[in-house]
Design a protein around this motif. Structure first.
Motif, mmCIF file in Angstrom:
data_model
loop_
_atom_site.group_PDB
_atom_site.id
_atom_site.type_symbol
_atom_site.label_atom_id
_atom_site.label_comp_id
_atom_site.label_asym_id
_atom_site.label_seq_id
_atom_site.Cartn_x
_atom_site.Cartn_y
_atom_site.Cartn_z
ATOM 1 N N ILE A 177 0.354 -1.610 -0.269
ATOM 2 C CA ILE A 177 0.043 -0.168 -0.134
ATOM 3 C C ILE A 177 0.853 1.550 -0.194
ATOM 4 C CG2 ILE A 177 -1.750 1.836 1.181
ATOM 5 C CD1 ILE A 177 -2.720 -1.462 0.626
ATOM 6 N N ASN A 178 0.686 2.063 -0.430
ATOM 7 C CA ASN A 178 1.120 3.431 -0.960
ATOM 8 C C ASN A 178 1.222 4.367 0.183
ATOM 9 O OD1 ASN A 178 1.536 6.417 -1.756
ATOM 10 N ND2 ASN A 178 2.097 5.553 -3.618
ATOM 11 N N VAL A 179 2.085 4.564 0.825
ATOM 12 C CA VAL A 179 2.003 5.839 2.278
ATOM 13 C C VAL A 179 2.731 6.706 1.775
ATOM 14 C CG1 VAL A 179 2.985 5.689 4.548
ATOM 15 C CG2 VAL A 179 2.452 3.649 3.049
ATOM 16 N N ILE A 180 1.793 7.310 2.277
ATOM 17 C CA ILE A 180 1.922 9.119 1.780
ATOM 18 C C ILE A 180 1.894 9.780 3.966
ATOM 19 C CG2 ILE A 180 1.292 11.200 0.900
ATOM 20 C CD1 ILE A 180 -0.406 9.631 -0.781
ATOM 21 N N THR A 181 3.626 10.196 3.902
ATOM 22 C CA THR A 181 2.770 11.059 5.477
ATOM 23 C C THR A 181 3.132 12.803 5.363
ATOM 24 O OG1 THR A 181 4.929 9.268 5.498
ATOM 25 C CG2 THR A 181 5.060 11.525 6.935
ATOM 26 N N HIS A 182 1.964 13.686 6.237
ATOM 27 C CA HIS A 182 1.950 14.187 6.110
ATOM 28 C C HIS A 182 2.817 15.282 7.305
ATOM 29 C CE1 HIS A 182 -2.143 14.855 4.803
ATOM 30 N NE2 HIS A 182 -1.909 13.421 4.591
ATOM 31 N N LEU A 183 3.834 15.479 7.406
ATOM 32 C CA LEU A 183 4.116 17.418 8.267
ATOM 33 C C LEU A 183 3.964 18.419 8.093
ATOM 34 C CD1 LEU A 183 8.335 15.542 7.551
ATOM 35 C CD2 LEU A 183 6.557 15.136 9.126
ATOM 36 N N ILE A 184 4.239 18.686 9.471
ATOM 37 C CA ILE A 184 4.144 20.616 9.627
ATOM 38 C C ILE A 184 5.023 20.805 10.046
ATOM 39 C CG2 ILE A 184 2.929 22.514 11.299
ATOM 40 C CD1 ILE A 184 0.187 20.697 11.266
ATOM 41 N N LEU A 185 5.334 21.950 9.230
ATOM 42 C CA LEU A 185 6.582 22.634 9.414
ATOM 43 C C LEU A 185 5.852 24.279 9.692
ATOM 44 C CD1 LEU A 185 8.610 22.134 5.573
ATOM 45 C CD2 LEU A 185 9.169 20.965 7.779
ATOM 46 N N GLY A 186 6.961 24.914 10.735
ATOM 47 C CA GLY A 186 6.984 25.270 11.955
ATOM 48 C C GLY A 186 5.973 25.432 13.188
ATOM 49 N N LEU A 187 6.682 24.180 13.423
ATOM 50 C CA LEU A 187 4.884 23.786 14.864
ATOM 51 C C LEU A 187 5.964 24.807 15.964
ATOM 52 C CD1 LEU A 187 5.140 20.040 14.497
ATOM 53 C CD2 LEU A 187 3.203 21.238 14.541
ATOM 54 N N PRO A 188 5.499 24.989 17.274
ATOM 55 C CA PRO A 188 5.811 25.747 18.326
ATOM 56 C C PRO A 188 6.910 25.231 18.824
ATOM 57 C CG PRO A 188 3.154 25.763 19.053
ATOM 58 C CD PRO A 188 4.118 24.848 17.164
ATOM 59 N N TYR A 189 7.858 26.388 18.983
ATOM 60 C CA TYR A 189 9.150 25.413 19.707
ATOM 61 C C TYR A 189 10.293 25.077 18.803
ATOM 62 C CZ TYR A 189 6.478 27.008 23.023
ATOM 63 O OH TYR A 189 5.343 27.864 23.230
ATOM 64 N N GLU A 190 10.329 24.227 17.655
ATOM 65 C CA GLU A 190 10.827 23.239 16.948
ATOM 66 C C GLU A 190 11.948 24.912 15.758
ATOM 67 O OE1 GLU A 190 9.125 19.682 15.896
ATOM 68 O OE2 GLU A 190 9.628 20.383 14.139
ATOM 69 N N THR A 191 13.367 23.265 16.045
ATOM 70 C CA THR A 191 14.114 24.273 15.040
ATOM 71 C C THR A 191 14.182 23.997 13.613
ATOM 72 O OG1 THR A 191 15.988 22.175 15.659
ATOM 73 C CG2 THR A 191 15.610 24.777 17.020
ATOM 74 N N LYS A 192 15.110 24.820 12.590
ATOM 75 C CA LYS A 192 15.267 24.856 11.678
ATOM 76 C C LYS A 192 15.107 23.045 11.333
ATOM 77 C CE LYS A 192 17.415 25.128 7.414
ATOM 78 N NZ LYS A 192 18.234 26.570 6.259
ATOM 79 N N GLU A 193 16.867 22.974 12.693
ATOM 80 C CA GLU A 193 16.799 21.164 12.631
ATOM 81 C C GLU A 193 16.412 20.026 12.550
ATOM 82 O OE1 GLU A 193 19.479 24.377 11.732
ATOM 83 O OE2 GLU A 193 18.347 24.003 13.726
ATOM 84 N N ASP A 194 14.939 20.601 13.393
ATOM 85 C CA ASP A 194 14.157 19.587 13.972
ATOM 86 C C ASP A 194 13.085 19.195 12.896
ATOM 87 O OD1 ASP A 194 14.830 19.528 16.766
ATOM 88 O OD2 ASP A 194 13.654 21.145 17.221
ATOM 89 N N MET A 195 12.700 20.391 11.904
ATOM 90 C CA MET A 195 12.187 20.179 10.906
ATOM 91 C C MET A 195 12.847 19.657 10.102
ATOM 92 S SD MET A 195 10.197 23.930 10.860
ATOM 93 C CE MET A 195 10.669 24.343 12.655
ATOM 94 N N ILE A 196 14.265 19.309 9.674
ATOM 95 C CA ILE A 196 15.191 18.537 8.541
ATOM 96 C C ILE A 196 14.644 17.367 9.205
ATOM 97 C CG2 ILE A 196 16.769 17.797 7.725
ATOM 98 C CD1 ILE A 196 17.269 21.548 7.771
ATOM 99 N N ALA A 197 14.886 16.715 10.309
ATOM 100 C CA ALA A 197 15.439 16.055 10.873
ATOM 101 C C ALA A 197 13.505 15.321 10.382
ATOM 102 C CB ALA A 197 15.384 15.733 12.623
ATOM 103 N N SER A 198 12.199 15.759 10.574
ATOM 104 C CA SER A 198 11.085 15.187 10.638
ATOM 105 C C SER A 198 11.579 14.493 8.778
ATOM 106 C CB SER A 198 10.490 16.033 10.892
ATOM 107 O OG SER A 198 10.239 15.970 12.007
ATOM 108 N N ALA A 199 11.482 15.644 7.939
ATOM 109 C CA ALA A 199 11.807 15.817 6.880
ATOM 110 C C ALA A 199 12.283 13.847 6.339
ATOM 111 C CB ALA A 199 12.106 16.582 5.645
ATOM 112 N N ARG A 200 13.633 13.901 7.228
ATOM 113 C CA ARG A 200 15.086 12.715 6.706
ATOM 114 C C ARG A 200 13.634 11.319 7.152
ATOM 115 N NH1 ARG A 200 18.740 14.836 8.819
ATOM 116 N NH2 ARG A 200 19.327 16.141 7.242
ATOM 117 N N TYR A 201 13.860 12.068 7.831
ATOM 118 C CA TYR A 201 12.576 10.187 9.211
ATOM 119 C C TYR A 201 11.457 9.809 8.102
ATOM 120 C CZ TYR A 201 10.144 8.050 11.980
ATOM 121 O OH TYR A 201 9.250 7.061 13.418
ATOM 122 N N ALA A 202 10.765 10.630 7.220
ATOM 123 C CA ALA A 202 9.809 10.692 7.035
ATOM 124 C C ALA A 202 10.129 9.979 5.430
ATOM 125 C CB ALA A 202 8.654 11.669 6.515
ATOM 126 N N GLY A 203 11.175 10.581 5.219
ATOM 127 C CA GLY A 203 11.475 10.585 3.796
ATOM 128 C C GLY A 203 11.645 8.231 4.100
#
Length: 301
Positions: A177-203
């Motif tokens: 089954i094809n999996v699509i993951t939703h990510l939100i950029l700009g969540l409170p108190y997250e750094t740019k590094e946190d968001m990139i880590a989320s993208a890398r993990y989801a990828g």
């Protein structure tokens, strides 16, 4: 940098871009009714983030025809993606889900069935149903991860740990089954590094990713926090810079289904720049080209 957009993927698969029909299955969410939490995620609207979906009181056939009428001047294809968007669309008895989804995938005008849900709403019985449906038409399952950070997940009241997401992805991938993951950029108190880590993990866990901008809408817990000044929203320039670096961090074969959020203007509190979707997408397009991205269709996605 290769930017593999959904429009490119659909043209490869179907010879043309196909559009989504925004449908409602009339379900709720275990993070609202007390099964795993109450109140939902702090950013989620009363409509379960599906404000543009059709009225669940209509039959699915009625919803589909209304959506097709809306798209008649836009779509050049006679095929569509049936997208069940609002709330958690596997949060129901499997018998109900079978009766809901089987007629949809049997329709000649439906090319893909896309189901937005939570990873804690995917029992083995439901996975078996998805396998059945996937034998008829491609099935996409969209999971609202939003962030890799367990600390942020707790703050936004996501209601499950990353391990639950990983188990669900493993089940879905075994089921092809094809999996699509939703990510939100700009969540409170997250750094740019946190968001990139989320993208890398989801990828690493996804066939596709939807990037959303955090925006604040009325009648949410997030709105109360914002009005008290407890966090700041990122600017458009910051969002685009972070988004570009997130895209650079994911595998080239992962399909990008969305580049920004799409708020209901009548309920939007902030950031107001997010309401001009065409401008935001144009600026993202320019930034990706500035970073040597190859061609992709960014507008009208």
């Amino acid at each position: 940098m290769h930017c593999y957009m959904l429009s490119d993927y659909l043209k490869e698969q179907y010879g043309t871009k196909i559009y989504k029909l925004l449908l409602s299955g009339g379900m709720t969410c275990p993070n609202r009714d007390g099964k795993c939490g109450v109140g939902g995620c702090i950013f989620c609207s009363r409509g379960g983030s599906g404000e543009f979906s059709q009225d669940s009181r209509l039959t699915i056939d009625e919803q589909i025809e209304r959506e097709k009428e809306k798209l008649k001047d836009k779509s050049k294809s006679d095929k569509y993606i049936a997208y069940f968007q609002s709330f958690s669309n596997t949060y129901a008895p499997v018998e109900y889900l079978r009766e809901l989804y089987t007629p949809v995938v049997m329709r000649d005008d439906v090319a893909v069935l896309s189901i937005a849900t939570r990873p804690d709403c995917l029992s083995d019985e439901i996975i078996d149903l998805l396998i059945e449906l996937n034998k008829i038409k491609p099935v996409w399952v969209e999971l609202g991860l939003q962030t890799k950070s367990e600390k942020t997940a707790e703050f936004i009241n996501r209601g499950y740990k990353n391990e639950v997401y990983e188990i669900a992805v493993e089940k879905l991938r075994r089921a092809k089954i094809n999996v699509i993951t939703h990510l939100i950029l700009g969540l409170p108190y997250e750094t740019k590094e946190d968001m990139i880590a989320s993208a890398r993990y989801a990828g690493l866990h996804s066939d596709g990713i939807k990037f959303h901008l955090l925006y604040v809408v009325k009648d949410t817990i997030l709105a109360n926090l914002y009005e008290k000044g407890e966090f700041e929203l990122i600017t458009m320039d910051e969002y685009i810079d972070i988004l570009c670096d997130c895209i650079r961090s994911i595998p080239a074969e992962v399909v990008i289904h969305r580049l920004t959020g799409d708020p209901d203007k009548s309920s939007l509190i902030a950031p107001l720049w997010s309401a001009d979707k065409v401008k935001v997408l144009r600026e993202i397009h320019n930034a990706l080209y500035d970073k040597n991205a190859i061609q992709g269709e960014f507008l009208n996605i």
